[in-house]
Motif scaffolding. Structure first.
Motif, PDB file in Angstrom:
ATOM      1  N   VAL A   1       0.864  -1.187   0.000  1.00  0.00           N
ATOM      2  CA  VAL A   1       0.000   0.000   0.000  1.00  0.00           C
ATOM      3  C   VAL A   1       0.895   1.230   0.000  1.00  0.00           C
ATOM      4  O   VAL A   1       1.151   1.824   1.025  1.00  0.00           O
TER       5      VAL A   1
ATOM      6  N   ILE B   1      -2.443   0.358   8.819  1.00  0.00           N
ATOM      7  CA  ILE B   1      -2.697  -0.146   7.484  1.00  0.00           C
ATOM      8  C   ILE B   1      -3.255  -1.571   7.632  1.00  0.00           C
ATOM      9  O   ILE B   1      -2.620  -2.419   8.251  1.00  0.00           O
ATOM     10  N   ALA B   2      -4.387  -1.827   7.215  1.00  0.00           N
ATOM     11  CA  ALA B   2      -5.252  -1.103   6.311  1.00  0.00           C
ATOM     12  C   ALA B   2      -6.505  -0.657   7.059  1.00  0.00           C
ATOM     13  O   ALA B   2      -6.965  -1.319   7.992  1.00  0.00           O
ATOM     14  N   THR B   3      -7.064   0.443   6.566  1.00  0.00           N
ATOM     15  CA  THR B   3      -8.276   0.994   7.155  1.00  0.00           C
ATOM     16  C   THR B   3      -9.380  -0.056   7.181  1.00  0.00           C
ATOM     17  O   THR B   3     -10.107  -0.176   8.170  1.00  0.00           O
TER      18      THR B   3
ATOM     19  N   CYS C   1      -4.254   6.522   8.774  1.00  0.00           N
ATOM     20  CA  CYS C   1      -4.661   5.211   8.280  1.00  0.00           C
ATOM     21  C   CYS C   1      -4.502   5.219   6.764  1.00  0.00           C
ATOM     22  O   CYS C   1      -4.529   6.269   6.133  1.00  0.00           O
TER      23      CYS C   1
ATOM     24  N   ASP D   1      -5.294   2.619   3.091  1.00  0.00           N
ATOM     25  CA  ASP D   1      -5.931   1.425   2.547  1.00  0.00           C
ATOM     26  C   ASP D   1      -5.583   1.294   1.072  1.00  0.00           C
ATOM     27  O   ASP D   1      -5.328   2.303   0.400  1.00  0.00           O
ATOM     28  N   ILE D   2      -5.604   0.092   0.562  1.00  0.00           N
ATOM     29  CA  ILE D   2      -5.363  -0.151  -0.859  1.00  0.00           C
ATOM     30  C   ILE D   2      -6.425   0.560  -1.697  1.00  0.00           C
ATOM     31  O   ILE D   2      -6.140   1.069  -2.764  1.00  0.00           O
TER      32      ILE D   2
ATOM     33  N   HIS E   1     -11.505   3.541   2.122  1.00  0.00           N
ATOM     34  CA  HIS E   1     -10.958   4.365   3.199  1.00  0.00           C
ATOM     35  C   HIS E   1     -11.857   5.569   3.457  1.00  0.00           C
ATOM     36  O   HIS E   1     -12.200   5.879   4.604  1.00  0.00           O
TER      37      HIS E   1
END
Length: 185
Positions: A18, A124-126, A151, A153-154, A159
């Motif tokens: 990410v 990571i990740a949200t 935070c 996210d991918i 997110h």
């Protein structure tokens, strides 16, 4: 209320996956430094599994995919906390075995022993560790703050929906800068 900043799953292999926000680690470093300056404990949470993945069931799709990829075995270089936000000697590092920071770890014991009843969540990740930990911490009656830009996210849309629509139902949501201003008062 006694608070702690949780830095969750900011590990080499996860940061490598990410990497959409080049300023993320420096923002997180500011949050960590600000927490320390305000005498707020910083607790790191990592995900790691034993060789052979005995703690991963075949019905858990996300963890089974990780096991198939042979990622996150205890002691592997990818499981290390990213050096830009690495813990200091004496910092608590929790190892978890599931998405939530509480699942398969001694986080609750550490928090209760220190009298901590409020958590500031980053990581990571949200849509994984942050969401899962937020839900469980809410059920455990912790006061909660999520640092929205602490935070990552991918999926940026996931997110956004989580931090703007879902998380505010259970937690205060703030940016790193706004939180730093609030704790400096």
């Amino acid at each position: 209320m006694s608070s702690a900043l949780l830095v969750m799953d900011v590990q080499r292999a996860i940061v490598d996956i990410v990497d959409g926000d080049s300023a993320y680690l420096s923002r997180l470093r500011r949050a960590i430094d600000g927490a320390r300056a305000a005498d707020i404990p910083v607790i790191y949470v990592t995900i790691a599994f034993r060789p052979g993945f005995p703690e991963v069931g075949t019905r858990n799709r996300a963890l089974a995919a990780i096991a198939q990829a042979d990622l996150y075995i205890e002691g592997a270089p990818g499981t290390e906390i990213h050096p830009e936000v690495a813990p200091r000697p004496g910092d608590v590092v929790i190892t978890k075995r599931r998405a939530s920071a509480f699942s398969g770890s001694d986080l609750d014991v550490v928090l209760r022993a220190r009298g901590i009843d409020s958590l500031v969540l980053t990581g990571i990740a949200t849509s994984a560790v942050v969401l899962s930990t937020l839900c469980q911490a809410n059920d455990l009656d912790f006061g909660l703050t999520v640092l929205s830009d602490g935070c990552l996210d991918i999926d940026p849309e996931v997110h956004r929906v989580l931090t703007e629509r879902l998380f505010p139902q259970w937690a205060d949501v703030a940016t790193v800068d706004d939180w730093l201003k609030a704790i400096a008062r």
